[in-house]
Design a protein around this motif. Sequence first.
Motif, PDB file in Angstrom:
ATOM      1  N   ALA A  94       0.807  -1.229   0.000  1.00 56.66           N
ATOM      2  CA  ALA A  94       0.000   0.000   0.000  1.00 56.66           C
ATOM      3  C   ALA A  94       0.838   1.277   0.000  1.00 56.66           C
ATOM      4  O   ALA A  94       0.586   2.166  -0.821  1.00 56.66           O
ATOM      5  CB  ALA A  94      -0.991  -0.008   1.163  1.00 56.66           C
ATOM      6  N   PRO A  95       1.822   1.440   0.888  1.00 52.51           N
ATOM      7  CA  PRO A  95       2.585   2.691   0.854  1.00 52.51           C
ATOM      8  C   PRO A  95       3.304   2.925  -0.475  1.00 52.51           C
ATOM      9  O   PRO A  95       3.301   4.034  -1.002  1.00 52.51           O
ATOM     10  CB  PRO A  95       3.588   2.538   2.006  1.00 52.51           C
ATOM     11  CG  PRO A  95       2.957   1.552   2.926  1.00 52.51           C
ATOM     12  CD  PRO A  95       2.211   0.597   2.048  1.00 52.51           C
ATOM     13  N   GLY A  96       3.905   1.880  -1.023  1.00 54.88           N
ATOM     14  CA  GLY A  96       4.602   2.029  -2.305  1.00 54.88           C
ATOM     15  C   GLY A  96       3.651   2.338  -3.437  1.00 54.88           C
ATOM     16  O   GLY A  96       3.940   3.170  -4.302  1.00 54.88           O
ATOM     17  N   LEU A  97       2.498   1.674  -3.438  1.00 53.76           N
ATOM     18  CA  LEU A  97       1.501   1.925  -4.480  1.00 53.76           C
ATOM     19  C   LEU A  97       0.937   3.335  -4.361  1.00 53.76           C
ATOM     20  O   LEU A  97       0.765   4.031  -5.372  1.00 53.76           O
ATOM     21  CB  LEU A  97       0.387   0.883  -4.396  1.00 53.76           C
ATOM     22  CG  LEU A  97      -0.605   0.839  -5.534  1.00 53.76           C
ATOM     23  CD1 LEU A  97       0.078   0.739  -6.891  1.00 53.76           C
ATOM     24  CD2 LEU A  97      -1.569  -0.328  -5.340  1.00 53.76           C
ATOM     25  N   LEU A  98       0.677   3.773  -3.135  1.00 50.33           N
ATOM     26  CA  LEU A  98       0.204   5.153  -2.937  1.00 50.33           C
ATOM     27  C   LEU A  98       1.256   6.162  -3.390  1.00 50.33           C
ATOM     28  O   LEU A  98       0.919   7.178  -4.008  1.00 50.33           O
ATOM     29  CB  LEU A  98      -0.178   5.384  -1.475  1.00 50.33           C
ATOM     30  CG  LEU A  98      -1.480   4.736  -1.026  1.00 50.33           C
ATOM     31  CD1 LEU A  98      -1.642   4.840   0.489  1.00 50.33           C
ATOM     32  CD2 LEU A  98      -2.672   5.365  -1.729  1.00 50.33           C
ATOM     33  N   ALA A  99       2.517   5.883  -3.092  1.00 51.59           N
ATOM     34  CA  ALA A  99       3.592   6.790  -3.525  1.00 51.59           C
ATOM     35  C   ALA A  99       3.676   6.832  -5.050  1.00 51.59           C
ATOM     36  O   ALA A  99       3.792   7.912  -5.637  1.00 51.59           O
ATOM     37  CB  ALA A  99       4.929   6.352  -2.925  1.00 51.59           C
ATOM     38  N   LEU A 100       3.606   5.669  -5.693  1.00 54.05           N
ATOM     39  CA  LEU A 100       3.659   5.619  -7.155  1.00 54.05           C
ATOM     40  C   LEU A 100       2.483   6.372  -7.781  1.00 54.05           C
ATOM     41  O   LEU A 100       2.668   7.165  -8.713  1.00 54.05           O
ATOM     42  CB  LEU A 100       3.662   4.167  -7.637  1.00 54.05           C
ATOM     43  CG  LEU A 100       3.640   3.962  -9.151  1.00 54.05           C
ATOM     44  CD1 LEU A 100       4.911   4.515  -9.785  1.00 54.05           C
ATOM     45  CD2 LEU A 100       3.456   2.491  -9.487  1.00 54.05           C
ATOM     46  N   LEU A 101       1.280   6.142  -7.263  1.00 56.97           N
ATOM     47  CA  LEU A 101       0.103   6.840  -7.788  1.00 56.97           C
ATOM     48  C   LEU A 101       0.212   8.349  -7.574  1.00 56.97           C
ATOM     49  O   LEU A 101      -0.182   9.136  -8.436  1.00 56.97           O
ATOM     50  CB  LEU A 101      -1.173   6.294  -7.140  1.00 56.97           C
ATOM     51  CG  LEU A 101      -1.554   4.883  -7.575  1.00 56.97           C
ATOM     52  CD1 LEU A 101      -2.623   4.300  -6.650  1.00 56.97           C
ATOM     53  CD2 LEU A 101      -2.032   4.869  -9.015  1.00 56.97           C
ATOM     54  N   THR A 102       0.765   8.749  -6.437  1.00 56.46           N
ATOM     55  CA  THR A 102       0.952  10.178  -6.157  1.00 56.46           C
ATOM     56  C   THR A 102       1.936  10.796  -7.147  1.00 56.46           C
ATOM     57  O   THR A 102       1.674  11.860  -7.719  1.00 56.46           O
ATOM     58  CB  THR A 102       1.435  10.383  -4.712  1.00 56.46           C
ATOM     59  OG1 THR A 102       0.430   9.895  -3.815  1.00 56.46           O
ATOM     60  CG2 THR A 102       1.716  11.838  -4.420  1.00 56.46           C
ATOM     61  N   ILE A 103       3.058  10.126  -7.366  1.00 51.57           N
ATOM     62  CA  ILE A 103       4.067  10.660  -8.292  1.00 51.57           C
ATOM     63  C   ILE A 103       3.509  10.738  -9.713  1.00 51.57           C
ATOM     64  O   ILE A 103       3.637  11.762 -10.391  1.00 51.57           O
ATOM     65  CB  ILE A 103       5.350   9.809  -8.243  1.00 51.57           C
ATOM     66  CG1 ILE A 103       6.040  10.008  -6.898  1.00 51.57           C
ATOM     67  CG2 ILE A 103       6.287  10.157  -9.392  1.00 51.57           C
ATOM     68  CD1 ILE A 103       7.120   8.991  -6.592  1.00 51.57           C
ATOM     69  N   LEU A 104       2.872   9.659 -10.165  1.00 54.31           N
ATOM     70  CA  LEU A 104       2.296   9.674 -11.517  1.00 54.31           C
ATOM     71  C   LEU A 104       1.199  10.730 -11.638  1.00 54.31           C
ATOM     72  O   LEU A 104       1.088  11.403 -12.666  1.00 54.31           O
ATOM     73  CB  LEU A 104       1.756   8.295 -11.887  1.00 54.31           C
ATOM     74  CG  LEU A 104       2.804   7.216 -12.130  1.00 54.31           C
ATOM     75  CD1 LEU A 104       2.133   5.866 -12.345  1.00 54.31           C
ATOM     76  CD2 LEU A 104       3.693   7.576 -13.299  1.00 54.31           C
TER      77      LEU A 104
END
Length: 191
Positions: free
Chosen positions: A147-157
């Motif tokens: 979850a944290p990594g996916l949230l970070a990736l979605l935020t950056i994109l």
Amino acid sequence: MFAILGVAVWVRIVSAHGGLWVDEAWSAVLVAKVDTPWAVFGSINHDNNHHLNSLWMLAVGYAAPPLALRALSIATGVTSVLVVAAIGARRSTAHALVGAALFALSPILVNYGSEARGYAPMLLCALGAILVAARWLDALAPAPRHAPGLLALLTILGLLSQLTMLFFVVAIAAWVALTLRQGFPPGRPLR
């Protein structure tokens, strides 16, 4: 659901026909002046530069047909309909179908999903972040490893798609913090 998805694709493609609109054309002209992906980040210093969209335009080519230049937005706009259905399905099938239908046919969302700009990709990232956060918060347990990594990736994109993603990031962070505060002793949600 397939009918709703078919309608979402159809209305976005119909809306995407014709020449580029002013801001789309302006973006295309800015992209035509650069020759590398890195130049999209370093040489186009303008708020009309929605980075992921500019990278798409660079990859497709300045002289590509408008439908090809808009393909990223069409694809992400249609995918948003699926993500909204997944968010609604957490409650019921009816919520999923109504949410998907509203996103498929909403005039502003059809517009976002059929113009060569960064709004549709940003919205997809925001909806994806909402879905990830909601699934995590449903259990009120420590965040799953992904979850944290996916949230970070979605935020950056999302931020690379359009900087107004920042408003979604703040809202989602506040929602998570308030929800965790209700379910855990004071101080623990902060960690």
